[in-house]
Enzyme design. Structure first.
Site, short mmCIF file in Angstrom:
data_model
loop_
_atom_site.label_atom_id
_atom_site.label_comp_id
_atom_site.label_asym_id
_atom_site.label_seq_id
_atom_site.Cartn_x
_atom_site.Cartn_y
_atom_site.Cartn_z
N CYS A 105 0.36 -1.12 0.01
CA CYS A 105 -0.09 -0.14 0.35
C CYS A 105 1.11 1.43 0.10
O CYS A 105 1.96 1.21 0.34
CB CYS A 105 -0.84 -0.30 1.74
SG CYS A 105 -1.76 -1.57 1.82
N ARG A 129 4.32 0.64 -6.19
CA ARG A 129 4.54 -0.50 -4.76
C ARG A 129 3.68 -1.34 -4.99
O ARG A 129 3.75 -2.24 -4.61
CB ARG A 129 4.28 0.45 -3.69
CG ARG A 129 5.01 1.58 -2.78
CD ARG A 129 5.25 2.44 -2.42
NE ARG A 129 4.58 2.06 -0.93
CZ ARG A 129 5.67 1.62 0.28
NH1 ARG A 129 7.53 2.55 -0.66
NH2 ARG A 129 5.17 1.28 1.27
N GLY A 166 0.20 -1.33 6.34
CA GLY A 166 0.17 -2.63 7.49
C GLY A 166 -0.72 -3.43 7.59
O GLY A 166 -1.21 -3.47 7.22
N LYS A 169 13.83 -12.46 -12.65
CA LYS A 169 13.27 -12.13 -13.64
C LYS A 169 12.31 -12.46 -14.25
O LYS A 169 11.19 -11.95 -14.89
CB LYS A 169 14.63 -11.58 -14.18
CG LYS A 169 15.25 -10.13 -13.34
CD LYS A 169 15.32 -8.65 -12.57
CE LYS A 169 14.73 -9.10 -11.84
NZ LYS A 169 14.79 -8.58 -10.37
N GLU A 202 8.92 -13.19 -12.66
CA GLU A 202 7.81 -11.86 -12.10
C GLU A 202 8.12 -10.76 -13.38
O GLU A 202 6.19 -10.41 -13.32
CB GLU A 202 8.99 -10.85 -10.99
CG GLU A 202 9.66 -10.79 -11.08
CD GLU A 202 10.97 -10.61 -10.62
OE1 GLU A 202 10.55 -10.04 -8.95
OE2 GLU A 202 11.67 -9.53 -9.80
N HIS A 237 18.76 -35.53 -11.45
CA HIS A 237 18.08 -35.71 -10.24
C HIS A 237 16.59 -35.52 -9.99
O HIS A 237 16.00 -35.30 -9.11
CB HIS A 237 19.57 -35.30 -8.56
CG HIS A 237 20.59 -35.92 -8.53
ND1 HIS A 237 20.79 -37.12 -8.48
CD2 HIS A 237 21.74 -35.20 -8.72
CE1 HIS A 237 22.36 -37.61 -8.18
NE2 HIS A 237 22.54 -35.30 -9.75
N LYS A 291 6.91 -3.84 -4.90
CA LYS A 291 8.02 -3.75 -4.26
C LYS A 291 8.50 -3.52 -3.52
O LYS A 291 9.46 -4.00 -2.96
CB LYS A 291 8.09 -2.31 -5.01
CG LYS A 291 9.44 -1.47 -5.47
CD LYS A 291 10.57 -1.74 -6.23
CE LYS A 291 12.00 -1.42 -5.91
NZ LYS A 291 13.11 -2.72 -7.24
C1 G6P Z 1 10.50 -7.50 -3.27
C2 G6P Z 1 10.36 -6.99 -4.23
C3 G6P Z 1 11.88 -7.36 -5.16
C4 G6P Z 1 12.69 -7.40 -3.69
C5 G6P Z 1 12.93 -7.39 -2.95
C6 G6P Z 1 13.49 -7.39 -1.08
O1 G6P Z 1 10.52 -9.04 -3.43
O2 G6P Z 1 10.24 -7.24 -6.02
O3 G6P Z 1 12.57 -6.82 -6.40
O4 G6P Z 1 14.06 -8.21 -4.10
O5 G6P Z 1 10.89 -7.74 -2.18
O6 G6P Z 1 13.35 -6.01 -1.25
P1 G6P Z 1 14.68 -5.24 -0.59
O7 G6P Z 1 13.81 -3.78 -0.87
O8 G6P Z 1 14.75 -6.08 1.08
O9 G6P Z 1 15.48 -4.97 -1.56
#
Ligand code: G6P
Length: 609
Positions: free
Chosen positions: A2, A27, A101, A486, A489, A505, A604
């Site tokens: 959010c 986000r 939150g 990558k 996602e 395996h 994000k």
């Molecule tokens: C989310 C984002 C990723 C990021 C991960 C960790 O999954 O989409 O791109 O690698 O969080 O985020 P941070 O801010 O802790 O690196």
């Protein structure tokens, strides 16, 4: 996850809120809403789906006012819908609020509030907070927030408008980020820095259980008991342009193209290229550490964890120190017993990932030294870790991390090199030689980016693939994990990384005619081994692409296509090899028409568990 924005000042709040929500859209969200004081009442507009839906409603029924709050919601409690969208209010209509939150005891609180006569309209935990504050409110907003915070368990960032005090925004936080800043025309809040950059770069980060009161004249801060506190202002040197897409079609490609600069900027903080030496003072290692550190445990989530896997290799190879790497969400519940001499190395672009924060706090509580690799000054991890190694990637807006991964790997490599130098496992001459090679990497990265048309063409032929496997050994296995993440996602194509030697395996059973297998082969001493694995999948019908910086005769005949990289030291190969992988994921997603910068269901910054 959010996003929250808020503004109070002398301008019309609505466009400011909508622009802020646009900036925070990266986000991840599935509904949006605003509440604005129009001089007589608090007007709320909200809608399910994209921000465009909310904007269309506001265009038909404009809202004018000088104070307001806004929210993009990523559903946790209750489906994405109009009623569950924020803002939420209380039954007595005394206030409205937005929340980031998770309120963990919301059901208990909800039942208590229903007994007190509150009538709930949504399924959200957020409405419980609105009702709770409303139920203890008796004319003093700050006192009501202080009282309500005593009952709430969980995480929250709140922005609240009280009907009796409509020119002020009240904010409170716990385990969820919130940044405030004062611009030339009023006070702003946001859950992330980019939404404030148009107004000010001097910001204050709220901390746990603190309260901020924003008025058109200024911002005041209070502790959890309502006592006034002074808080430092932090200057953010990111500029506006770095948070804008410019002429690029997507943030993801813009951020990939920024990698050579981000790499150089980060490396220059830790290296004097003029003297070809590491700037010893910039690292957290003191002389005593060479002997006293017995083990390093690396923690991160998603891409940050993958950078941590590279860090593990760098620290073991260069500093000859035992290293473990763990996913934060597993580590925090692993009943792990820290050993004397252990250091926790946390990796996080945002500095706000809930699981990484929890792991850090666990270690701190056990008296374990914590060192963070982080991109955001003032973020929770940057504030709370004992020491911080900053990355200088600038704002990263696309959900799929690209330049943050590269800069995290850069810092980890340099930190390992410095520790190796102190431990005597790397000589000064070796350090200088590696740094000289490092200095030349941006030019190699730029050349790769310039040739991206080839990768685009390859993606245009392969985008209908249903499964893609990435294989590699050692460093290439760590790289394969990031390449597979990558691709899945952003393009929603099922992709898996496999240690090349493990294929036999189990996974090889999935190889059929035409399955795309990408073999990463940047480690010369392992190339022949991986070549055998390529052959094993090729003869079973796989369409094999090799990515290599080695000799072609090692792989000729085992693959249908090769992407040749410049030769580099094997430890440095990921800095170039990851770029074609990121470009490949990007172009596959573009070909498929996916929402590249905001992939479905992803966020994000994962600020809840
Ligand atoms: C989310 C984002 C990723 C990021 C991960 C960790 O999954 O989409 O791109 O690698 O969080 O985020 P941070 O801010 O802790 O690196």
């Amino acid at each position: 996850m959010c996003g929250i924005v808020g503004y109070t000042g002398c301008n019309n709040a609505t466009p400011i809120l909508l622009e802020g929500l646009d900036t925070l859209a990266y986000r991840g969200y599935d509904s949006a809403g605003i509440a604005v004081w129009d001089g007589e009442q608090i007007v709320m507009k909200k809608e399910k789906g994209q921000l465009a839906n909310l904007k269309a409603i506001i265009e038909n029924e404009p809202v004018f006012g000088v104070c307001g709050i806004g929210h993009t919601r990523w559903a946790t409690h209750g489906e994405p819908s109009y009623v569950n969208s924020h803002p939420h209010g209380d039954t007595k209509k005394q206030l409205v609020l937005v929340h980031n939150g998770i309120i963990e005891n919301y059901l208990r609180l909800k039942n208590m509030l229903i007994d007190r006569g509150c009538e709930f309209v949504s399924d959200t935990d957020t409405e419980v907070v609105a009702q709770l504050i409303g139920s203890v409110y008796s004319g003093d907003p700050k006192a009501a927030i202080v009282e309500a915070m005593r009952f709430i368990e969980g995480s929250f960032a709140l922005a609240i408008l009280f009907r009796d005090d409509p020119h002020r925004i009240y904010c409170a936080c716990k385990d969820s980020p919130m940044v405030v800043g004062f611009g030339k025309d009023g006070a702003h809040i946001a859950s992330d820095i980019p939404a404030l950059l148009s107004y000010t770069r001097d910001v204050t980060f709220m901390e746990d259980k603190q309260i901020a009161v924003l008025s058109p004249e200024g911002i005041s801060f209070f502790d959890e008991f309502g006592e006034w506190i002074d808080k430092p202002v932090v200057h953010i040197d990111w500029d506006m342009d770095s948070a804008k897409k410019g002429s690029f079609e997507h943030y993801m490609i813009k951020e990939i193209c920024e990698e050579p600069v981000a790499f150089r900027k980060t490396a220059e903080q830790y290296v004097s290229f003029r003297e070809m030496r590491l700037k010893g003072d910039c690292f957290p290692w003191g002389d005593g550490d060479a002997q006293s550190i017995k083990r390093i445990r690396i923690i991160g989530c998603g891409t940050a964890y993958h950078a941590g896997l590279l860090g593990k290799k760098y620290l073991t190879t260069l500093a000859k120190i035992p290293v473990e790497a763990d996913i934060a969400s597993e580590f925090r519940y692993a009943d792990y017993v820290f050993e004397p001499g252990e250091v926790l190395l946390l990796i996080s672009q945002s500095g706000e990932t809930a699981d990484t924060i929890a792991a850090m706090r666990m270690a701190k509580q056990a008296g374990v030294r914590t060192i963070a690799v982080c991109n955001v000054i003032g973020s929770t991890i940057a504030r709370e870790a004992d020491e911080v190694l900053f990355t200088y990637a600038g704002p990263e807006i696309a959900v799929a991390a690209t330049k943050s991964y590269l800069t995290q790997a850069t810092v980890l490599f340099l930190a390992a090199l410095r520790l190796g130098q102190l431990r005597g496992t790397v000589s000064d001459d070796e350090v200088s030689a590696l740094l000289a090679e490092l200095e030349g990497l941006p030019a190699k990265m730029e050349a790769l980016i310039e040739q991206r048309g080839d990768i685009q063409y390859f993606a245009s032929r392969e985008f209908s693939a249903r499964h893609v496997f990435f294989i590699g050994r050692g460093i290439d296995n760590a790289l394969a994990m990031e390449a597979a993440l990558k691709l899945k996602e952003v393009s929603y194509i099922h992709s898996e990384a496999y240690a090349a030697g493990e294929l036999k395996h189990g996974t090889i059973a999935l190889i059929e005619e035409g399955t795309l297998v990408i073999a990463l082969m940047t480690q010369r001493h392992l190339a022949a081994k991986t070549a055998s694995n390529m052959e094993e999948v090729r003869v079973r019908g796989a369409n094999v692409l090799a990515v290599t910086n080695g000799r072609l005769d090692d792989i000729e005949g085992h693959c249908s296509k090769v992407w040749q990289l410049d030769e580099t030291n094997e430890l440095l190969s990921p800095f170039c090899a990851i770029i074609p992988m990121q470009l490949f994921a990007y172009y596959m997603a573009v070909q498929k028409g996916c929402s590249v910068d905001k992939p479905r269901n992803l966020a994000k910054s994962v600020t809840v568990e």
